[in-house]
Design a protein around this motif. Structure first.
Motif, PDB file in Angstrom:
ATOM      1  N   ARG A  26       0.813  -1.215   0.000  1.00  0.00           N
ATOM      2  CA  ARG A  26       0.000   0.000   0.000  1.00  0.00           C
ATOM      3  C   ARG A  26       0.842   1.259   0.000  1.00  0.00           C
ATOM      4  NH1 ARG A  26      -5.510  -1.162   1.239  1.00  0.00           N
ATOM      5  NH2 ARG A  26      -5.825   1.015   1.723  1.00  0.00           N
ATOM      6  N   VAL A 110       1.495 -10.396   6.421  1.00  0.00           N
ATOM      7  CA  VAL A 110       1.106  -9.612   7.597  1.00  0.00           C
ATOM      8  C   VAL A 110       0.331  -8.371   7.185  1.00  0.00           C
ATOM      9  CG1 VAL A 110       1.998  -8.186   9.473  1.00  0.00           C
ATOM     10  CG2 VAL A 110       2.951 -10.467   9.076  1.00  0.00           C
ATOM     11  N   THR A 162       8.338 -21.766  11.692  1.00  0.00           N
ATOM     12  CA  THR A 162       7.880 -20.655  12.526  1.00  0.00           C
ATOM     13  C   THR A 162       9.061 -19.811  12.998  1.00  0.00           C
ATOM     14  OG1 THR A 162       5.895 -21.804  13.258  1.00  0.00           O
ATOM     15  CG2 THR A 162       6.732 -20.066  14.681  1.00  0.00           C
ATOM     16  N   GLY A 166       9.881 -15.819  12.450  1.00  0.00           N
ATOM     17  CA  GLY A 166      10.269 -14.921  13.533  1.00  0.00           C
ATOM     18  C   GLY A 166      11.551 -14.172  13.202  1.00  0.00           C
TER      19      GLY A 166
ATOM     20  N   ARG B  23      -6.813  -4.648  10.348  1.00  0.00           N
ATOM     21  CA  ARG B  23      -6.564  -4.145   8.990  1.00  0.00           C
ATOM     22  C   ARG B  23      -5.258  -3.374   8.855  1.00  0.00           C
ATOM     23  NH1 ARG B  23     -10.509  -3.982   5.314  1.00  0.00           N
ATOM     24  NH2 ARG B  23      -9.761  -1.933   4.701  1.00  0.00           N
ATOM     25  N   ALA B  27      -4.499   0.805   6.027  1.00  0.00           N
ATOM     26  CA  ALA B  27      -5.777   0.352   5.475  1.00  0.00           C
ATOM     27  C   ALA B  27      -6.950   0.745   6.366  1.00  0.00           C
ATOM     28  CB  ALA B  27      -5.765  -1.156   5.266  1.00  0.00           C
ATOM     29  N   ARG B  99     -10.371 -14.751  13.013  1.00  0.00           N
ATOM     30  CA  ARG B  99     -10.078 -13.329  12.937  1.00  0.00           C
ATOM     31  C   ARG B  99      -8.697 -13.046  12.359  1.00  0.00           C
ATOM     32  NH1 ARG B  99     -12.110 -10.338  18.276  1.00  0.00           N
ATOM     33  NH2 ARG B  99     -10.952 -11.955  19.355  1.00  0.00           N
ATOM     34  N   ARG B 100      -7.792 -13.963  12.585  1.00  0.00           N
ATOM     35  CA  ARG B 100      -6.458 -13.842  11.973  1.00  0.00           C
ATOM     36  C   ARG B 100      -5.804 -12.509  12.263  1.00  0.00           C
ATOM     37  NH1 ARG B 100      -6.523 -16.500   6.031  1.00  0.00           N
ATOM     38  NH2 ARG B 100      -7.568 -18.448   6.534  1.00  0.00           N
ATOM     39  N   VAL B 106       3.623  -6.848  16.164  1.00  0.00           N
ATOM     40  CA  VAL B 106       4.328  -7.440  15.020  1.00  0.00           C
ATOM     41  C   VAL B 106       3.779  -6.866  13.716  1.00  0.00           C
ATOM     42  CG1 VAL B 106       4.644  -9.557  13.695  1.00  0.00           C
ATOM     43  CG2 VAL B 106       5.019  -9.580  16.161  1.00  0.00           C
ATOM     44  N   ASN B 107       2.474  -6.819  13.600  1.00  0.00           N
ATOM     45  CA  ASN B 107       1.869  -6.261  12.395  1.00  0.00           C
ATOM     46  C   ASN B 107       2.391  -4.852  12.131  1.00  0.00           C
ATOM     47  OD1 ASN B 107       0.406  -8.593  12.551  1.00  0.00           O
ATOM     48  ND2 ASN B 107      -1.576  -7.630  12.891  1.00  0.00           N
ATOM     49  N   GLU B 111       4.591  -3.660   8.995  1.00  0.00           N
ATOM     50  CA  GLU B 111       3.958  -2.767   8.016  1.00  0.00           C
ATOM     51  C   GLU B 111       4.661  -1.411   7.920  1.00  0.00           C
ATOM     52  OE1 GLU B 111      -0.065  -1.585   8.901  1.00  0.00           O
ATOM     53  OE2 GLU B 111      -0.220  -0.352   7.089  1.00  0.00           O
ATOM     54  N   GLN B 165       7.399 -14.325  17.843  1.00  0.00           N
ATOM     55  CA  GLN B 165       7.092 -13.504  16.662  1.00  0.00           C
ATOM     56  C   GLN B 165       6.648 -14.378  15.504  1.00  0.00           C
ATOM     57  OE1 GLN B 165      10.664 -11.297  16.004  1.00  0.00           O
ATOM     58  NE2 GLN B 165      10.429 -10.108  17.890  1.00  0.00           N
ATOM     59  N   GLY B 166       7.328 -15.502  15.351  1.00  0.00           N
ATOM     60  CA  GLY B 166       6.949 -16.422  14.281  1.00  0.00           C
ATOM     61  C   GLY B 166       5.534 -16.943  14.466  1.00  0.00           C
ATOM     62  N   LEU B 167       5.169 -17.221  15.702  1.00  0.00           N
ATOM     63  CA  LEU B 167       3.819 -17.716  15.986  1.00  0.00           C
ATOM     64  C   LEU B 167       2.781 -16.671  15.615  1.00  0.00           C
ATOM     65  CD1 LEU B 167       4.481 -19.391  19.453  1.00  0.00           C
ATOM     66  CD2 LEU B 167       3.787 -20.566  17.349  1.00  0.00           C
ATOM     67  N   VAL B 169       3.062 -14.487  13.252  1.00  0.00           N
ATOM     68  CA  VAL B 169       2.918 -14.514  11.796  1.00  0.00           C
ATOM     69  C   VAL B 169       2.043 -15.700  11.388  1.00  0.00           C
ATOM     70  CG1 VAL B 169       4.119 -14.741   9.592  1.00  0.00           C
ATOM     71  CG2 VAL B 169       5.113 -13.346  11.412  1.00  0.00           C
ATOM     72  N   ASP B 170       2.268 -16.838  12.057  1.00  0.00           N
ATOM     73  CA  ASP B 170       1.420 -18.005  11.803  1.00  0.00           C
ATOM     74  C   ASP B 170      -0.049 -17.661  11.981  1.00  0.00           C
ATOM     75  OD1 ASP B 170       3.261 -19.997  11.126  1.00  0.00           O
ATOM     76  OD2 ASP B 170       3.758 -20.386  13.207  1.00  0.00           O
ATOM     77  N   ARG B 172      -1.422 -14.795  11.650  1.00  0.00           N
ATOM     78  CA  ARG B 172      -1.825 -13.928  10.535  1.00  0.00           C
ATOM     79  C   ARG B 172      -2.062 -14.741   9.260  1.00  0.00           C
ATOM     80  NH1 ARG B 172      -4.315  -9.115  10.686  1.00  0.00           N
ATOM     81  NH2 ARG B 172      -3.483  -7.567   9.280  1.00  0.00           N
ATOM     82  N   MET B 173      -1.405 -15.911   9.184  1.00  0.00           N
ATOM     83  CA  MET B 173      -1.603 -16.781   8.029  1.00  0.00           C
ATOM     84  C   MET B 173      -2.860 -17.621   8.167  1.00  0.00           C
ATOM     85  SD  MET B 173       2.279 -18.155   7.489  1.00  0.00           S
ATOM     86  CE  MET B 173       1.942 -19.185   6.060  1.00  0.00           C
ATOM     87  N   ARG B 175      -3.316 -20.017  10.570  1.00  0.00           N
ATOM     88  CA  ARG B 175      -3.105 -21.346  11.143  1.00  0.00           C
ATOM     89  C   ARG B 175      -3.942 -21.523  12.407  1.00  0.00           C
ATOM     90  NH1 ARG B 175       1.328 -23.631   8.285  1.00  0.00           N
ATOM     91  NH2 ARG B 175       3.088 -22.217   8.025  1.00  0.00           N
TER      92      ARG B 175
END
Lengths: 197, 197
Positions: A26, A110, A162, A166, B23, B27, B99-100, B106-107, B111, B165-167, B169-170, B172-173, B175
């Motif tokens: 964006r 993300v 994962t 991270g 979002r 966004a 909801r992801r 982290v987001n 971003e 942090q990896g979790l 992201v998971d 957000r994917m 999982r």
DNA sequence: CTTATTATGTACTGATCGGTACATAATGGA
DNA sequence: TCCATTATGTACCGATCAGTACATAATAAG
């Protein structure tokens, strides 16, 4: 029979990847893309259709080209050393602390979840493929007797994937290459059988 | 002496957090915020100054309120079980697969790096604090004799923070909660002394 | 050279962005 | 009731967004 194309798609993809990687989807405007690629608006829409289509094509191109690059390097190590080489090479990609690019796929997943479903899905698919790669390496390492842990290999692969995500967030936070390497080393020595390195 | 304020800042923060979380910053438009909070434009700018200022205040409020919530739950477990409880509670926060949302911090870090330096810095600071939390838990677990690994505790803490942090992201994917739990369990059994769970 | 064909640059569009100006509504003190 | 004060809603602003229309430039075939 007609005016020849002046567009260098490869060059455009490279520039687009750089912009999207560093600033996200964006925050990268069409003008940014035009400036970076040197294209005019007409050529751009003739060649790529839309900003969204270009981004998706860039993701595909990126996946393709990095897979090609990987095929060249591959094969010199065996067992756990191969996984180590894979993780290290990821760090090189990701951990230029000054650029703080993180990972294009992680950044995209993300940023665009719930906002750009199509693009999110593409990035997610490529990102998920990493887990399979980890599994391959771990299976090999297991077969070579390099794995100490009794945890099932698929679970270890999930954990490794994962961890990789991270690390890519760490990169986005500006952590140094050494800081990331330290984490990789700690992880490897947790699962490793020997006391290598 | 004058017309009284009708604004419920707490309510506004809650709504803003929800939007930014799901979002992202860019966004989420000002109109989205006005609709969600029910505020008028005048009141909004009188109360918060700008979209950027609201986001920063929301980050602070979020950090504050989640720290307060944590203080209530704390203390029932000891040793490695306390770390496990901490990781599990993180999963609850993060892993509603429908909801992801991932993790607000982290987001934001992912971003806004290179795009909104001020906001990035704030989110980064709060996110870095997690590593210290992990270190505290790990020190306690080490003292209780629950840690098998010979890796220094600070390195383990760094690894744990990166895994967290990896979790996120998971999440957000998309999982599932179970998928994330599996990863946490694998990690804990890697560092744990006993064969608990 | 002429012409058909295609690429390219540019002026423009409508939508939306965050933010401001300001008239109006609502209050408490006098 | 009248007024000073503050909150609120709304009309408006310039900037920027992605995308389109279209005139023009460049080519190759004839």
């Amino acid at each position: 029979m007609a005016r020849p194309v002046e567009i260098d798609r490869d060059h455009a993809f490279r520039k687009a990847r750089e912009l999207f990687w560093r600033r996200g989807y964006r925050a990268t405007s069409l003008n940014d893309l035009l400036d970076a690629t040197g294209m005019g608006k007409g050529s751009f829409y003739a060649a790529f259709g839309s900003k969204e289509a270009l981004f998706e094509a860039t993701l595909d191109w990126y996946h393709e080209s990095s897979a090609a690059a990987r095929r060249k390097v591959n094969g010199s190590h065996a067992g756990l050393a191969a996984l180590r080489e894979f993780l290290d090479s990821t760090l090189i990609d990701v951990s230029d602390a000054r650029r703080r690019r993180g990972c294009l796929l992680v950044n995209t997943v993300v940023e665009l979840e719930g906002v750009e479903p199509g693009l999110h899905r593409v990035a997610k698919r490529y990102l998920q493929a990493l887990e399979q790669r980890c599994l391959d390496y771990l299976n090999e390492a297991r077969a070579a007797g390099d794995i100490r842990s009794h945890i099932e290999t698929p679970q270890l692969a999930a954990l490794t994937a994962t961890l990789l995500q991270g690390l890519r967030v760490d990169s986005r936070m500006g952590r140094s290459r050494d800081s990331l390497q330290e984490r990789v080393d700690a992880f490897l020595s947790l699962i490793s059988n020997s006391s290598e390195r």
